[in-house]
Design an enzyme around this catalytic site. Structure first.
Site, PDB file in Angstrom:
ATOM      1  N   ASP A 191       0.855  -1.188   0.000  1.00  0.00           N
ATOM      2  CA  ASP A 191       0.000   0.000   0.000  1.00  0.00           C
ATOM      3  C   ASP A 191       0.886   1.231   0.000  1.00  0.00           C
ATOM      4  OD1 ASP A 191      -2.436  -1.376   0.046  1.00  0.00           O
ATOM      5  OD2 ASP A 191      -2.478  -1.466   2.226  1.00  0.00           O
ATOM      6  N   ASP A 245      -6.876  -1.203  -4.754  1.00  0.00           N
ATOM      7  CA  ASP A 245      -7.964  -0.821  -3.860  1.00  0.00           C
ATOM      8  C   ASP A 245      -8.877   0.212  -4.519  1.00  0.00           C
ATOM      9  OD1 ASP A 245      -6.793  -2.467  -1.926  1.00  0.00           O
ATOM     10  OD2 ASP A 245      -5.734  -0.799  -0.977  1.00  0.00           O
TER      11      ASP A 245
END
Length: 158
Positions: free
Chosen positions: A111, A127
């Site tokens: 991330d 995402d």
């Protein structure tokens, strides 16, 4: 074919961004991106969204694989044939595959996008694909599915 190209392009974008972050930002480090809005922060997420099921990557890998197969079936069989629905499902598939690749190969999801104007989970391109595609599909299903020409109560009464 067009939707397969969309899926591949989004997965490649996701994987390239993740690779660049892993190669150029130390774990836990950050780099300014959009001043006062967004920075790139390298985080290894072993859970799902908001680190749910943290340290249970194998469960998430299986779930991602099953969801990906289901989405491929929906797309190939054109269960929701409208272009908007197909594009939305393609985005969700791209996101699922992007994070599946990380989980299967690395044991975590990379991330990097961290909002600076509010406290929120750090997220990635995959995402974004899942969220945008999921919302778009919900909009399609709630407002347009069954209202296509030749379907629904109006055509049955006609």
């Amino acid at each position: 074919m067009l939707y397969a190209v969309l899926v591949v392009a989004l997965v490649v974008l996701d994987q390239v961004v993740k690779f660049l972050v892993r190669a150029n930002i130390p774990l836990g480090g950050d780099v300014p991106f959009l001043p006062h809005i967004l920075q790139l922060t390298y985080v290894q997420n072993t859970g799902a969204a908001f680190s749910l099921l943290e340290e249970h990557t194998w469960i998430l890998t299986i779930v991602s694989l099953v969801v990906s197969v289901l989405l491929v079936v929906l797309l190939v069989k054109k269960v929701f044939p409208r272009p908007f629905a197909m594009a939305a499902l393609s985005m969700v598939l791209a996101g699922a595959v992007g994070n599946l690749i990380d989980r299967a190969l690395l044991g975590y999801v990379t991330d990097m996008f961290e909002t600076l104007f509010m406290r929120f989970a750090v997220f990635n391109v995959a995402d974004i694909c899942v969220v945008v595609g999921g919302i778009a599909f919900c909009v399609y299903y709630l407002f347009f599915h069954g209202k296509e020409e030749g379907h629904g109560a109006d055509s049955a009464a006609g």
